[in-house]
Every structure is written in structure tokens, then in C-alpha cells.
Design a protein around this motif. Structure first.
Motif, PDB file in Angstrom:
ATOM      1  N   LEU A 417       0.855  -1.185   0.000  1.00  0.00           N
ATOM      2  CA  LEU A 417       0.000   0.000   0.000  1.00  0.00           C
ATOM      3  C   LEU A 417       0.890   1.233   0.000  1.00  0.00           C
ATOM      4  O   LEU A 417       1.696   1.431   0.913  1.00  0.00           O
ATOM      5  CB  LEU A 417      -0.916   0.025   1.220  1.00  0.00           C
ATOM      6  N   MET A 418       0.764   2.060  -1.040  1.00  0.00           N
ATOM      7  CA  MET A 418       1.507   3.313  -1.144  1.00  0.00           C
ATOM      8  C   MET A 418       0.585   4.469  -0.765  1.00  0.00           C
ATOM      9  O   MET A 418      -0.575   4.502  -1.167  1.00  0.00           O
ATOM     10  CB  MET A 418       2.011   3.510  -2.568  1.00  0.00           C
ATOM     11  N   VAL A 419       1.104   5.424   0.004  1.00  0.00           N
ATOM     12  CA  VAL A 419       0.361   6.651   0.304  1.00  0.00           C
ATOM     13  C   VAL A 419       1.250   7.832  -0.045  1.00  0.00           C
ATOM     14  O   VAL A 419       2.458   7.819   0.208  1.00  0.00           O
ATOM     15  CB  VAL A 419      -0.107   6.722   1.767  1.00  0.00           C
ATOM     16  N   GLN A 420       0.642   8.887  -0.617  1.00  0.00           N
ATOM     17  CA  GLN A 420       1.446   9.938  -1.233  1.00  0.00           C
ATOM     18  C   GLN A 420       0.684  11.250  -1.298  1.00  0.00           C
ATOM     19  O   GLN A 420      -0.430  11.303  -1.817  1.00  0.00           O
ATOM     20  CB  GLN A 420       1.814   9.507  -2.664  1.00  0.00           C
ATOM     21  N   ASN A 421       1.275  12.323  -0.750  1.00  0.00           N
ATOM     22  CA  ASN A 421       0.725  13.658  -0.963  1.00  0.00           C
ATOM     23  C   ASN A 421       0.955  14.095  -2.402  1.00  0.00           C
ATOM     24  O   ASN A 421       2.003  13.802  -2.991  1.00  0.00           O
ATOM     25  CB  ASN A 421       1.390  14.671  -0.022  1.00  0.00           C
ATOM     26  N   LEU A 422      -0.017  14.826  -2.952  1.00  0.00           N
ATOM     27  CA  LEU A 422       0.123  15.288  -4.330  1.00  0.00           C
ATOM     28  C   LEU A 422       1.241  16.312  -4.486  1.00  0.00           C
ATOM     29  O   LEU A 422       1.845  16.426  -5.544  1.00  0.00           O
ATOM     30  CB  LEU A 422      -1.195  15.887  -4.824  1.00  0.00           C
ATOM     31  N   VAL A 448      -3.151  11.890  -1.734  1.00  0.00           N
ATOM     32  CA  VAL A 448      -3.842  12.812  -0.833  1.00  0.00           C
ATOM     33  C   VAL A 448      -3.657  14.223  -1.365  1.00  0.00           C
ATOM     34  O   VAL A 448      -2.523  14.649  -1.629  1.00  0.00           O
ATOM     35  CB  VAL A 448      -3.291  12.701   0.604  1.00  0.00           C
ATOM     36  N   ASP A 449      -4.756  14.944  -1.521  1.00  0.00           N
ATOM     37  CA  ASP A 449      -4.719  16.280  -2.111  1.00  0.00           C
ATOM     38  C   ASP A 449      -4.253  17.303  -1.088  1.00  0.00           C
ATOM     39  O   ASP A 449      -5.027  18.106  -0.557  1.00  0.00           O
ATOM     40  CB  ASP A 449      -6.104  16.643  -2.651  1.00  0.00           C
ATOM     41  N   THR A 483      -8.053   8.426  -4.223  1.00  0.00           N
ATOM     42  CA  THR A 483      -7.592   9.737  -3.775  1.00  0.00           C
ATOM     43  C   THR A 483      -8.378  10.183  -2.551  1.00  0.00           C
ATOM     44  O   THR A 483      -9.600   9.991  -2.494  1.00  0.00           O
ATOM     45  CB  THR A 483      -7.744  10.788  -4.885  1.00  0.00           C
ATOM     46  N   CYS A 484      -7.695  10.755  -1.592  1.00  0.00           N
ATOM     47  CA  CYS A 484      -8.327  11.353  -0.417  1.00  0.00           C
ATOM     48  C   CYS A 484      -8.295  12.872  -0.577  1.00  0.00           C
ATOM     49  O   CYS A 484      -7.262  13.448  -0.961  1.00  0.00           O
ATOM     50  CB  CYS A 484      -7.593  10.983   0.860  1.00  0.00           C
TER      51      CYS A 484
END
Length: 486
Positions: A417-422, A448-449, A483-484
Motif C-alpha cells: 500500500l503506497m500513500v502519497q501527498n500530491l 492525498v490532495d 484519492t483522499c
């Protein structure tokens, strides 16, 4: 950035091939843990944490050769009856200490469901902290120099950077820890991680890594796919890790992130930086030009660019705006809030970073290559590009990499699972998307926006935090990339 999402702890790796399975082997797992837990080193004031060491080879090609002690730590599961296994953690770097990181995660409220499910494991990577620390014998000026070369306004600045880089590389090559130069690499740290798994008697390990830790996690799960359980990669580097491309991408990251700050400063006229984002942007270049001519409080144009970049890692736009205001009015700049009274040893922090990034992959070796890169990036990314494309010590590194970089790939279970700020300044979205593509169906990605470096528990984005917690605690993961909202 002891949290570790460090400022420019960044650089190293061009296209390579997957390390053969034979060289990835770390021996047959024992049936029971061989680790004896006890108190942590005296310099760690973390009473809940247990510590130990394991022996690992200096050179995995010679498993019966010299070894050293790798420092590891444990925050035991809060509900052993529901314990799933171990969650290995890495806060970033390279060069970041991780021995106390399980306690840091506890302080920033690692959810109870995750604490129940795992013994949370930390470690100081090889060459760092309590794990055979390396040195380059940095001078005070070199320690203050930071992680990036100086901003090159002209060819003379490139020549000066080259001289500084050559001197620093020579210091590393002649230091008392120089024999470790070929062996402080990401691939070897991944092998060390598997040795930790073996020593703990676990068939698999789960992992939570931030920033450079995402590259380390990607390398581990590529080398040991069947030993990987639930892998979380937060604030993702590109699939080449800390190579010259990644170094240049820091400048892209600042260009991505800066509009957030410009909007904030324009909406807060008390700082006097401009009433529109365009005016705030113009103020950046005005201050850089002025500080080049006349530094304030020891901060020149290079320091100003670094101050802006480094402090936009977080969400404290107010500190950056206040620092600009101080510089604009010739006032001293206070340290950022939360600056540790006892920061990590800057010599070991910077030295181990260099050992890793220069040992992981081959860098350009000629001055004309850097001149060309600076010329391009000064135009393409004018805020920072002529710094991050400038000459680094890796150009003069005394030894070539002992093996090709690990090529991140899609072979293995779908457990990432990758999580990343835009708008992440340190690990820009462009690099994260390449890693996502390289991992293929092994991964899902949550963007994440918002801006800043670090998502899980670092920000208050409930959507992203809940998604990561659910994956670690239950294995539930989005069926598709998602996207969050910010």
C-alpha cells in the motif's frame, strides 16, 4: 528531520537488474527467536522500548567473513493474544537513526489496533547510530553545508562546488571507517532486514517506511517477495532510489509545493510578502538576489533556498513566512519550532547518507555533465534546480558500486500500500508514480490532495490514516488506486 522525513537526505541509482536470489539469501529461519531483549542504550530515553543487537555480515558475498552488531528495538504488542507478527519500521534518510522510531510512532498515536497486531520493530541501519557508525570527518563548515550542493549562479559556482565535493569524497575515502565504503548500501540494508526477521523467528515481516524508507521497503519486497506480509510505503521515492535523477527531483518538489505557501502568504498580509501569489513568488527571487549580495544572520541566497525548501516539508507555512519577514527586515531568524535540543550527530547523519547514495549507484563523473544539468534545471526549476543538479561528492567517490541497483519489479504477492501527498517537496508525485508503475499489481496507491512530506500519522487526514490503519490491522486494502481529499 529526526521524524525523519529529512530534507535532502536524497540521491542514488540508475537502471539496474534484480539481485539474483542466491545473493539475497540470508540463511534458513530458525524455529524460535534468537534475540535477547534488554535495556536500550543510555542515550535513548524511551522506557517502554526494549533493545538488542544481532550479528550481520559486513559483506553478504562473504557470509563467514567479518560481522558487526546491528542495533534493533522492540515495542511489544499490547495484546499478545491477537498478535499477528512484527512490523519493521524505517523513518527515512538515508542516514536517519531508527532505533527509537517505534516509540516515536507511539507518541504520535499509532492506533491501538496496530499496536495489538504487531511487535513494532526499529533498527539503526548499517553505518548509522548504534550500528557500526561511519564518518567522513566533517568539518564544522561541512556540517553546516547541508545535504545539497550550493546554488550555482554561474560556472564559477560549479567549479567551487566541484572542489568542495572532491575534498569531501577524499575525507570519506581516508576516514577510519573507509573500509565500510562498499558495503553501506540499500541492498545490504534490505538483507539486514531479512536477518532481523530470521533472528526474530518470523516467517514474514510487515513494514512501515517513510521517504527513503519507501525505497528500502521496495528493495526488500523485491528481493524477498515471499517474506513480505503487509508493506506500507509513505512518501515515495522513484524506483531508482537516491540517484542523480532523484536529487534533481527535489527542485521539482519545491516547485510543486511552493504554490501552497504563496497562497498562504498572500492571504496573510501581516507578513508583508505580497498580496497575491505572484507577488509572493517575486519576493522569493528578490530575497534570494539580495541575500546573495548581503547575507542576513549568516543566511545567504543558498541558505535562504534551503530554509524555504526544508521548512515546507511540513505544514508550518507561518514559520516560513515569518522567517522571510525577518530576512526582509534584516532581523535574525529563530530556529524552527520543535528543533531538538540534542539533534543527531551531524557527521554520522551526513556521512552515512553519502556512503549509501554514492554506494548504491553510479553518478556522473564529468564536470560538463553537471554543467549541462545545472543549465537545464536553472530554467526548468529556478527556485532550487541549480543547486540540486550541481556537483556532489558522489562524482568523486573512490569506489564503484559493488553490485547493480535492485530493479523494483512486480513479481510477488499483492501486498503493498503506497500513500502519497500530491504536492510533496521531498518525494514528488512524479517519482512516486514511477514506483507505482514498477510495482504493478503488487501495489495500490492512495494519493492525498495536500502538500508536505509524510502522510500516515504525520497529517490529520482521516481518510488516509484510516486506510493505512485498516490495511495494517486487518489486511483490508482499496480495490483500486484512490484519492483522499485534503
Amino acid at each position: 528531520m529526526r521524524r525523519t522525513l529529512s530534507i535532502g537526505l536524497a540521491v542514488a541509482a540508475m537502471a539496474g537488474v534484480v539481485v539474483p536470489a542466491a545473493s539475497a539469501s540470508t540463511a534458513v529461519p530458525p524455529s524460535l527467536s534468537t534475540v535477547v531483549w534488554g535495556p536500550c542504550p543510555a542515550d535513548l530515553t524511551v522506557p517502554e522500548l526494549q533493545c538488542s543487537t544481532i550479528k550481520v555480515p559486513v559483506d553478504y558475498r562473504k557470509p563467514d567473513g567479518p560481522t558487526f552488531d546491528l542495533a534493533i528495538s522492540r515495542l511489544p504488542s499490547t495484546n499478545p493474544a491477537h498478535r499477528r507478527g512484527v512490523l519493521l519500521t524505517n523513518p527515512g534518510g538515508p542516514g536517519g537513526e531508527g532505533l527509537d522510531y517505534p516509540q516515536v510512532l507511539s507518541f504520535i498515536k499509532l492506533p491501538a489496533s496496530v499496536r495489538d497486531a504487531y511487535d513494532v520493530i526499529g533498527f539503526d541501519p548499517r553505518g548509522v547510530g548504534h550500528s557500526a557508525p561511519v564518518t567522513c570527518n566533517l568539518t564544522a563548515a561541512q556540517k553546516a553545508f547541508g545535504n545539497f550542493p550550493r546554488y550555482a549562479n554561474d560556472l564559477a559556482d560549479i567549479t567551487k562546488a566541484a572542489e568542495e565535493a572532491k575534498a569531501l569524497a577524499k575525507q570519506c575515502a581516508t576516514s577510519k571507517t573507509a573500509p565500510m565504503l562498499p558495503y553501506i548500501t540499500t541492498a545490504n540494508s534490505a538483507r539486514d532486514m531479512d536477518r532481523i526477521r530470521v533472528a526474530l523467528g518470523e516467517q514474514k515481516l510487515s513494514y512501515l517506511g517513510y521517504s527513503y524508507g519507501t525505497y528500502l521497503g521496495s528493495v526488500y519486497t523485491t528481493m524477498f517477495p515471499e517474506r513480505s506480509d503487509r508493506i506500507v510505503l509513505d512518501s515515495n521515492m522513484g524506483p531508482g532510489g537516491y540517484d542523480f535523477t532523484a536529487m534533481r527531483n527535489f527542485a521539482l518538489g519545491l516547485q510543486d509545493r511552493f504554490p501552497d505557501f504563496a497562497k498562504f502568504a498572500a492571504a496573510n498580509p501581516k507578513y508583508g510578502l505580497g498580496s497575491t501569489p505572484e507577488q509572493v513568488t517575486a519576493k522569493f527571487y528578490e530575497l534570494a538576489a539580495r541575500l546573495k549580495r548581503a547575507p542576513v544572520d549568516g543566511i545567504d541566497d543558498n541558505g535562504f533556498r534551503g530554509l524555504t525548501f526544508g521548512n515546507l516539508y511540513g505544514s508550518d507555512n507561518a514559520y516560513v513566512a515569518g522567517a522571510w519577514q525577518d530576512l526582509d527586515t534584516n532581523q535574525p531568524v529563530p530556529p524552527p519550532p520543535g528543533t531538538p535540543a540534542d539533534p543527531p550527530d551531524p557527521d554520522n547523519l551526513s556521512s552515512s547518507r553519502l556512503y549509501t547514495i554514492c554506494g548504491d549507484s553510479r553518478w556522473p563523473r564529468t564536470i560538463p555533465a553537471y554543467q549541462a544539468a545545472v543549465a537545464v534545471d536553472r530554467v526548468r526549476y529556478p527556485m532550487l534546480g541549480a543547486s540540486t543538479a550541481n556537483v556532489s561528492p558522489c562524482a568523486y567517490w573512490p569506489s564503484d558500486p559493488v553490485e547493480p541497483p535492485v530493479r523494483i519489479g512486480d513479481h510477488g504477492p499483492s501486498d503493498v500500500l503506497m500513500v502519497q501527498n500530491l504536492r510533496d517537496p521531498g518525494t514528488p508525485l512524479a517519482g512516486a508514480l514511477k514506483t507505482r508503475q514498477a510495482l504493478g499489481e503488487r501495489a495500490r496507491m492512495v494519493t492525498v490532495d495536500q502538500g508536505g512530506h509524510g502522510v500516515y500519522l504525520v497529517t490529520r487526514n482521516q481518510c488516509a490514516n484510516d486506510t493505512v490503519t485498516a490495511f495494517l490491522a486487518t489486511g483490508r486494502r482499496p480495490a483500486h488506486d484512490t484519492t483522499c481529499a485534503g
